[in-house]
Design a protein around this motif. Structure first.
Motif, mmCIF file in Angstrom:
data_model
loop_
_atom_site.group_PDB
_atom_site.id
_atom_site.type_symbol
_atom_site.label_atom_id
_atom_site.label_comp_id
_atom_site.label_asym_id
_atom_site.label_seq_id
_atom_site.Cartn_x
_atom_site.Cartn_y
_atom_site.Cartn_z
ATOM 1 N N VAL A 34 0.810 -1.215 0.000
ATOM 2 C CA VAL A 34 0.000 0.000 0.000
ATOM 3 C C VAL A 34 0.847 1.271 0.000
ATOM 4 C CG1 VAL A 34 -1.960 -1.136 1.101
ATOM 5 C CG2 VAL A 34 -0.314 0.112 2.508
ATOM 6 N N SER A 35 2.114 1.160 0.351
ATOM 7 C CA SER A 35 2.990 2.328 0.326
ATOM 8 C C SER A 35 3.726 2.476 -1.001
ATOM 9 C CB SER A 35 4.020 2.260 1.465
ATOM 10 O OG SER A 35 5.094 1.405 1.146
ATOM 11 N N GLY A 36 3.553 1.531 -1.900
ATOM 12 C CA GLY A 36 4.251 1.596 -3.178
ATOM 13 C C GLY A 36 5.760 1.574 -3.046
ATOM 14 N N GLY A 37 6.258 0.949 -1.983
ATOM 15 C CA GLY A 37 7.701 0.867 -1.774
ATOM 16 C C GLY A 37 8.281 1.988 -0.950
ATOM 17 N N LEU A 38 7.434 2.907 -0.480
ATOM 18 C CA LEU A 38 7.938 4.049 0.281
ATOM 19 C C LEU A 38 8.215 3.710 1.746
ATOM 20 C CD1 LEU A 38 5.662 6.866 -1.171
ATOM 21 C CD2 LEU A 38 8.155 6.765 -1.334
ATOM 22 N N ALA A 39 7.485 2.754 2.306
ATOM 23 C CA ALA A 39 7.630 2.457 3.734
ATOM 24 C C ALA A 39 8.928 1.723 4.052
ATOM 25 C CB ALA A 39 6.435 1.641 4.225
ATOM 26 N N HIS B 280 -1.346 4.543 -4.497
ATOM 27 C CA HIS B 280 -1.164 5.948 -4.151
ATOM 28 C C HIS B 280 -1.203 6.073 -2.633
ATOM 29 C CE1 HIS B 280 -2.627 10.082 -3.234
ATOM 30 N NE2 HIS B 280 -1.663 10.372 -4.101
ATOM 31 N N TRP B 281 -0.152 6.679 -2.067
ATOM 32 C CA TRP B 281 0.031 6.685 -0.613
ATOM 33 C C TRP B 281 0.696 7.988 -0.201
ATOM 34 C CZ3 TRP B 281 4.407 5.813 2.860
ATOM 35 C CH2 TRP B 281 4.070 5.287 4.114
ATOM 36 N N ARG B 282 0.151 8.611 0.842
ATOM 37 C CA ARG B 282 0.747 9.847 1.348
ATOM 38 C C ARG B 282 1.238 9.716 2.783
ATOM 39 N NH1 ARG B 282 -2.725 15.102 -0.834
ATOM 40 N NH2 ARG B 282 -1.886 15.070 -2.965
ATOM 41 N N GLY B 283 1.380 8.506 3.254
ATOM 42 C CA GLY B 283 1.929 8.298 4.581
ATOM 43 C C GLY B 283 1.035 7.457 5.460
ATOM 44 N N PHE B 284 1.592 7.045 6.587
ATOM 45 C CA PHE B 284 0.849 6.237 7.554
ATOM 46 C C PHE B 284 -0.344 7.016 8.099
ATOM 47 C CE2 PHE B 284 5.194 4.495 7.749
ATOM 48 C CZ PHE B 284 4.908 3.166 7.469
ATOM 49 N N LEU B 285 -1.406 6.286 8.416
ATOM 50 C CA LEU B 285 -2.648 6.927 8.825
ATOM 51 C C LEU B 285 -2.840 6.973 10.334
ATOM 52 C CD1 LEU B 285 -5.120 5.503 6.147
ATOM 53 C CD2 LEU B 285 -3.808 7.618 6.098
ATOM 54 N N GLN B 286 -1.775 6.745 11.105
ATOM 55 C CA GLN B 286 -1.923 6.914 12.546
ATOM 56 C C GLN B 286 -2.357 8.345 12.839
ATOM 57 O OE1 GLN B 286 1.013 5.435 11.364
ATOM 58 N NE2 GLN B 286 1.668 3.841 12.773
ATOM 59 N N ALA C 293 -0.548 12.128 -11.060
ATOM 60 C CA ALA C 293 0.829 12.637 -11.094
ATOM 61 C C ALA C 293 1.705 11.950 -10.046
ATOM 62 C CB ALA C 293 0.839 14.146 -10.883
ATOM 63 N N GLU C 294 1.150 11.772 -8.848
ATOM 64 C CA GLU C 294 1.932 11.140 -7.781
ATOM 65 C C GLU C 294 2.171 9.666 -8.062
ATOM 66 O OE1 GLU C 294 0.166 12.272 -3.962
ATOM 67 O OE2 GLU C 294 -0.036 14.320 -4.730
ATOM 68 N N LEU C 295 1.170 8.993 -8.625
ATOM 69 C CA LEU C 295 1.363 7.600 -9.019
ATOM 70 C C LEU C 295 2.396 7.486 -10.138
ATOM 71 C CD1 LEU C 295 -2.136 5.845 -9.015
ATOM 72 C CD2 LEU C 295 -0.070 5.099 -7.807
ATOM 73 N N HIS C 296 2.339 8.406 -11.094
ATOM 74 C CA HIS C 296 3.319 8.391 -12.179
ATOM 75 C C HIS C 296 4.737 8.517 -11.620
ATOM 76 C CE1 HIS C 296 5.183 9.110 -16.065
ATOM 77 N NE2 HIS C 296 5.732 10.192 -15.560
ATOM 78 N N ILE D 74 4.115 -4.141 -13.228
ATOM 79 C CA ILE D 74 3.576 -3.087 -12.371
ATOM 80 C C ILE D 74 2.062 -2.986 -12.504
ATOM 81 C CG2 ILE D 74 3.567 -0.600 -11.944
ATOM 82 C CD1 ILE D 74 6.503 -0.563 -12.842
ATOM 83 N N VAL D 75 1.388 -2.959 -11.376
ATOM 84 C CA VAL D 75 -0.047 -2.685 -11.273
ATOM 85 C C VAL D 75 -0.195 -1.421 -10.439
ATOM 86 C CG1 VAL D 75 -2.269 -3.540 -10.412
ATOM 87 C CG2 VAL D 75 -0.591 -5.154 -11.375
ATOM 88 N N VAL D 76 -1.116 -0.541 -10.801
ATOM 89 C CA VAL D 76 -1.329 0.679 -10.015
ATOM 90 C C VAL D 76 -2.685 0.630 -9.324
ATOM 91 C CG1 VAL D 76 0.211 2.103 -11.413
ATOM 92 C CG2 VAL D 76 -2.225 1.983 -11.992
ATOM 93 N N ASP D 77 -2.762 1.316 -8.187
ATOM 94 C CA ASP D 77 -3.956 1.326 -7.338
ATOM 95 C C ASP D 77 -4.152 2.760 -6.850
ATOM 96 O OD1 ASP D 77 -5.724 1.210 -5.164
ATOM 97 O OD2 ASP D 77 -4.864 -0.614 -4.326
ATOM 98 N N PRO D 78 -5.334 3.358 -7.063
ATOM 99 C CA PRO D 78 -5.550 4.753 -6.653
ATOM 100 C C PRO D 78 -5.595 4.968 -5.147
ATOM 101 C CG PRO D 78 -7.592 3.821 -7.480
ATOM 102 C CD PRO D 78 -6.510 2.818 -7.775
ATOM 103 N N GLY D 79 -5.635 3.904 -4.352
ATOM 104 C CA GLY D 79 -5.598 4.066 -2.897
ATOM 105 C C GLY D 79 -6.869 4.656 -2.323
#
Length: 280
Positions: free
Chosen positions: A99-104, A123-129, A146-149, A165-170
């Motif tokens: 779900v982080s697309g490799g960012l975590a 598509h991920w903008r950070g942990f949801l805590q 744009a962010e997914l790209h 690669i598969v994309v997911d809008p989150g």
């Protein structure tokens, strides 16, 4: 894509499949109901959830992956940890859904690249805590695309092949109900990225908001399966590669009807959605 949450705290069905034997049995049931692959996760990503440690996630996930793979099930592992992905692939998983697309975890992309497995980039903008973080948009479709790209470019640079690669809008991640609906209405913009699209709308908050209307309380998560099937049929009709759902039978039937209508419009049988090599 059928869902198995091997967790005690999932927003939807936490605790029901926490036991390995129950989880494997449920995965086989999902396949019997029409799931093409089963997504196994050991860490809840609902807003406010705290992370489990690596050892606990491995303890939850690996026996279930191994058990399902040994029965011939195509397994996806839902994890943000490279170590869990690596050991799941070794245990028989065919796809990594991060779900982080490799960012975590910076080690995730090298692990997946070395394995050759398909990789879901969400598509991920950070942990949801602490709540639904960074959920402000001027143009949600343009910004998510744009962010997914940008994330896809990073994944490609890390060595994962384009056809993996598969994309997911989150949906639901740093998004309000109106954002989720707008994204679903513009799946064509996501498809224009040139990769298969996974839609994970099952039982999410935005469906509860739609069902309840502006005044009433949303129905519980497990009372949103008919709405999930409706969204799944729409997503399939609009070109989604897969839909990730908790209750498979209703969605499989809905998608089958959507495909039949497409086939009738085309004057014949519509082809199945293409899947990246390594998944079926």
């Amino acid at each position: 894509m059928g869902v198995i949450n091997v967790t005690p705290d999932s927003f939807s069905d936490g605790g029901r499949w926490f036991d390995t034997t129950a989880a494997v049995k449920h995965g086989l049931e999902l396949v019997a109901e029409g799931a093409d692959l089963v997504d196994v996760g050991g860490e809840s990503t609902r807003p406010g959830a705290t992370r489990v440690d690596e050892a606990e996630e491995l303890r939850r996930v690996i026996p279930v992956v191994r058990g399902l793979a040994s029965e011939g099930v195509t397994v996806s592992v839902d994890t943000m940890r490279a170590s869990v992905a690596e050991q799941s692939l070794a245990a028989g998983a065919a796809l990594v859904n991060d779900v982080s697309g490799g960012l975590a975890d910076p080690a995730m992309i090298p692990v997946v690249a070395d394995s050759g497995a398909p990789f879901v980039v969400m598509h991920w903008r950070g942990f949801l805590q602490g709540g639904n973080v960074q959920g402000t948009y001027d143009d949600v479709v343009a910004e998510v695309v744009a962010e997914l790209h940008g994330r896809v470019e990073a994944v490609l640079a890390g060595g994962i092949a384009p056809d993996r690669i598969v994309v997911d809008p989150g949906l639901g991640f740093s998004k309000e109900a109106e954002h989720d609906l707008i994204l679903l209405a513009h799946l064509d913009r996501l498809l224009a990225l040139g990769h298969p699209v996974l839609v994970a709308a099952s039982r999410k908050r935005f469906l509860g908001r739609v069902l309840a209307g502006p005044q009433a309380a949303p129905p519980p998560a497990r009372e949103r399966d008919a709405a999930t099937a409706a969204v799944s049929a729409i997503a399939a009709h609009n070109g989604a590669w897969a839909v990730r759902v908790h209750e498979v039978r209703a969605t499989a039937d809905a998608v089958r009807v959507a495909r039949a209508v497409e086939g009738a419009r085309a004057g014949g049988n519509a082809p199945g959605a293409d899947r990246p090599e390594g998944a079926r």
